[in-house]
Design an enzyme around this catalytic site. Sequence first.
Site, PDB file in Angstrom:
ATOM      1  CG  HIS A 134      -1.894   0.984   1.412  1.00 60.21           C
ATOM      2  ND1 HIS A 134      -1.621   2.307   1.671  1.00 60.21           N
ATOM      3  CD2 HIS A 134      -3.248   0.885   1.352  1.00 60.21           C
ATOM      4  CE1 HIS A 134      -2.755   2.973   1.757  1.00 60.21           C
ATOM      5  NE2 HIS A 134      -3.759   2.150   1.562  1.00 60.21           N
ATOM      6  CG  ASP A 174       0.307  -2.310   5.999  1.00 64.62           C
ATOM      7  OD1 ASP A 174      -0.589  -2.438   6.862  1.00 64.62           O
ATOM      8  OD2 ASP A 174       0.101  -1.804   4.876  1.00 64.62           O
ATOM      9  CD  GLN A 190      -6.796  -4.436   4.336  1.00 66.80           C
ATOM     10  OE1 GLN A 190      -7.744  -5.192   4.579  1.00 66.80           O
ATOM     11  NE2 GLN A 190      -6.968  -3.156   4.066  1.00 66.80           N
ATOM     12  CE  LYS A 238      -7.087   0.163   6.178  1.00 62.24           C
ATOM     13  NZ  LYS A 238      -7.821   0.933   5.174  1.00 62.24           N
ATOM     14  CB  CYS A 261      -3.601   3.210  -1.512  1.00 68.23           C
ATOM     15  SG  CYS A 261      -4.902   4.373  -1.151  1.00 68.23           S
TER      16      CYS A 261
END
Lengths: 435, 162
Positions: free
Chosen positions: A142, A219, A222, A245, A385
């Site tokens: 991302h 990251d 997700q 999220k 993104c």
Amino acid sequence: MTSATAPFTDQELTALRGEFPILTRTVRDSRPLVYLDSGATSHKPVAVLDAERAFYEQHNAAVHRGAHQLAEEATDDFEVARATVASFVGAPADEVVFTKNATEAINLVAYAFSNASPSEDAKDERFVLRPGDEILVTEMEHHANLVPWQELARRTGATLRWIPAEADGALDLSGLGDLLTERTKVFAVTHVSNVLGTVNPVTELAARAHAVGALVVVDACQSVPHLPVDVATLGADFIAFSGHKMYGPMGVGVLWGRAELLEVMPPFLTGGSMIELVTMERSTYAPAPQKFEAGVPNAAQAVGLAAAVRWIEAVGIERIHAHEAALVERLLSALAKRPWVRVVGPAAGQLRGGAVAFVVDGVHAHDVGQVLDDAGVAVRVGHHCAWPLHRAVGAAATTRASFAVYNTTAEVDALVEALDRVPVVFGLDLERAAS
Amino acid sequence: MDLYQELILEHSKRPHHAGLREPFDAEVHHINPTCGDEVTLRVDVTGAGDDAVVRDVSYAAQGCSISVASASVLADEVIGHTVGEALETFAAMREMLTSRGTVTGDETVIGDGVALSGVSKYPARVKCALLGWTAFTDALARSGVDISTTTTDSTTRQGVSS
């Protein structure tokens, strides 16, 4: 009894959905909302909204300032929230820093390197970057886990390198030996691709990075909302994830870092709250995590995020994952029957996150999304993104459906039914597409 | 869906005057950062002042049906017209596209552009439809033509970041 890894029963799902007020609204001429964009932001259950409101109604005060009763209560609420969120990812409370969002969390680490990089200012050589040093990222990132590292390279003269992404949505690790060397000071990688749903082998990659002395930034935006994540076994040095999220409020993100690293890292934002002693000439800083939380913190949002974590824990993250995996498989199997749709990312049956990206050959993703939106189906269209990743997989833009706890098999079917209108609206020659 | 009128689909599948041609006075490359749509556009202008005429607009567009169709309409409506007329057409297109559904457009001014009137009800798509037009006014300015009679718009440049 339902197994901890079984999808939800219809009855359970109806009850869960009842906790999300927004799911009852309609869109585009009174159509029921089919929300398949939770990868961008999830909806919030009443428990989260109530927690944020209760903070403002009963305990509102500036955290870590003042000695009156409300200040004590607000500070307690904020620190309990920190402990709750930390525990959710298997961390001690003082290893969690609240930020504005995951993007700020990653920038916080990137700027720590930057601020340490005039080496006379550094407490620890691991954060010092010089020309000749390397920053390793992946082509799957991302923009939030790419642009901060590009900028860090620019500021320090270090070289940015990357692991390529393959057309099937996996990282191409064949050249890793040349990319990950003793020159690599930091390796930044996404746990789960926000576009493709690919789950990267972070633990193995982190071990390889540690073997050459690099620090590992993951990251986890997700993964944390969709899979059990335990920092003790993940192998990373830092993980970043966002509250909004994972059923929490907007405006709060999380950086987890190993305590010994947070201790020696220079601060990013400076000002009130993060200091130990201030004179007109210079200042010393509070211990982590306060050192990284300048200014009045986002306490109400942190409290809301803690409520989201408790809500997830009550439902069960394993069950959420099982439920979303069943939805993903249902969608993949429906798309596989439509030769005019090309799924970008791992094939069915593989471990993957809650996102499915696809292309309708001959129709731009914006146009696909418009037809879906007309049927009340909310998906994300564009490059999500992750522009370099789209180039790597040969798509200018994709349509992405991303799932959360509240989605249903009927919603998958509604997406597919709406998708079947795309060839009609745009006059696709399906026989040619099928051949 | 009223957004995708047959005329729009025809323009997007077989865009008029597509391709990059010589000669040209200026070439620009504009991007919609939200979705990655791109257009490379060239203008060939002859004459000066009030007599300046758009001799050719050529372009390579990669994007959604709305952005490609809009570039096609643009080429239809400005090639062979004076710069002043072209800028009036741009102003009329922009007024319609940003009207949130309140302006349907005048076919005598914007031609097939009226088929794009449905776009104005979808704010997220307005940038798609303006991409080619913004590139065109930018290219005109770079070719040395005075376009000060019309306020230029940098909508597509300022896109929603993502």
